[in-house]
Design an enzyme around this catalytic site. Sequence first.
Site, mmCIF file in Angstrom:
data_model
loop_
_atom_site.group_PDB
_atom_site.id
_atom_site.type_symbol
_atom_site.label_atom_id
_atom_site.label_comp_id
_atom_site.label_asym_id
_atom_site.label_seq_id
_atom_site.Cartn_x
_atom_site.Cartn_y
_atom_site.Cartn_z
ATOM 1 N N ASP A 1 0.834 -1.208 0.000
ATOM 2 C CA ASP A 1 0.000 0.000 0.000
ATOM 3 C C ASP A 1 0.867 1.256 0.000
ATOM 4 O O ASP A 1 0.655 2.181 -0.794
ATOM 5 C CB ASP A 1 -0.907 0.027 1.245
ATOM 6 C CG ASP A 1 -1.910 -1.107 1.296
ATOM 7 O OD1 ASP A 1 -3.051 -0.909 0.862
ATOM 8 O OD2 ASP A 1 -1.545 -2.194 1.780
ATOM 9 N N THR B 1 -7.093 -4.964 1.102
ATOM 10 C CA THR B 1 -5.823 -5.320 1.731
ATOM 11 C C THR B 1 -5.937 -6.631 2.507
ATOM 12 O O THR B 1 -4.999 -7.432 2.538
ATOM 13 C CB THR B 1 -5.341 -4.180 2.651
ATOM 14 O OG1 THR B 1 -5.199 -2.985 1.879
ATOM 15 C CG2 THR B 1 -4.003 -4.513 3.280
ATOM 16 N N ASP C 1 -12.530 4.172 -2.568
ATOM 17 C CA ASP C 1 -13.091 2.861 -2.881
ATOM 18 C C ASP C 1 -14.029 2.887 -4.088
ATOM 19 O O ASP C 1 -14.417 1.818 -4.589
ATOM 20 C CB ASP C 1 -13.888 2.320 -1.687
ATOM 21 C CG ASP C 1 -13.006 1.915 -0.522
ATOM 22 O OD1 ASP C 1 -11.847 1.542 -0.768
ATOM 23 O OD2 ASP C 1 -13.470 1.981 0.624
ATOM 24 N N GLU D 1 -5.654 7.014 0.208
ATOM 25 C CA GLU D 1 -6.105 6.410 1.464
ATOM 26 C C GLU D 1 -5.069 6.490 2.571
ATOM 27 O O GLU D 1 -5.410 6.690 3.740
ATOM 28 C CB GLU D 1 -6.475 4.942 1.231
ATOM 29 C CG GLU D 1 -6.955 4.251 2.502
ATOM 30 C CD GLU D 1 -7.479 2.856 2.267
ATOM 31 O OE1 GLU D 1 -8.055 2.285 3.205
ATOM 32 O OE2 GLU D 1 -7.313 2.330 1.149
#
Length: 371
Positions: free
Chosen positions: A48, A136, A302, A71
Amino acid sequence: MDSPYRRELEVALRVVEQAARLSQAVLPDTDKGAVEKENNLGPVTIGDFAIQALLTSSLHSAFPDDLFVGEEDASALRSDPVLCERVWTTLQRTVGTSSSGCVLPASPSDMCDSIDRCQNAPGTDRVWVFDPIDGTKTFLRREMYAINVALLVDGQQTISVVACPLLSPDPVEDDQNEKDAVITNDSIDPTGRGSLLFAVKGHGAYVRPLFEGKGLGVAVDAAPRRLSPATASQPLRPVTCFFLQESALDDVHRGVAEQLGVAFPGSDLLGWVPRWASLAMGRANTTVWVYRRRDRHAKIWDHAGAMLLFAETGGIVTDVDGKPIDLLAGRILNKNFGFVAAPTAESHATVLKAVHDVLRAQGKLDLLGDN
């Protein structure tokens, strides 16, 4: 694709291809450096962090006047030098900049600054929105995940680039058994090609293989396939995520499916971006998401961009109240409650009515808003 955003699309495609290579290089690792975010917002991995740094550094170099929303933040890296070094090393060993058009941060400190460049709130003008790894939790299990990049212009979805490294790019033929179209978290493309989806508003949505095969070579010469629009004659096929009781209401979702006479849970995917991709690719064509409370809201990374893929096939997306999704609301989409998506205006009206009917029948009038 001939559009005013051709350069933006080309740059985003190149960077997302390299981000996907990076994610696949990290995927086999037993220890992905996962740390838990504050406020119980789930894990974040070295993948990430590294992907958000790569996306931001490269796109900022190409478009220095644009803003960025992502994010992740770099607080965990700034407080943990060992984790920071792992992320930095991952970038250095997995991303080739000479032919990819990518721009890497100049140092670990610059890498952290690049990640933190994404702490803006979306607004007017040009804003890039990133979800470096959506799903994730499933990424940690080596299951379905996605990389999401969107360009918003004055709050409107303009460009979408989505990589689904484990999802087959092959179409589902009309005469295939409906069961064969169902995607679950462990639906891994046996060929190793994965899917790269992209769209520009008003110009359709497309998919092509992401990799050449079971290596990490990028399939840059693969011809894209335009995703076909859904038709009113097609039966509804849902995609959802079952048994997330801390977030949404399985009993409502099941009730809606029963009223519509469709399978439940249908395609069962944890990540929202793979759900939007499956809708665009015709592996499902409707989704409903009702949060447990009216004060629960979606996060922009998202959905922004990934929703455009479905919209460019003719799909209709609103919230549970029937309102368009307001991407100018902020990092948290607090102007909307939940999601209802269907392939045509007629089918959307049918699904939305079923949602309202089930909420009334189950006595959940507090979730109906002004309806």
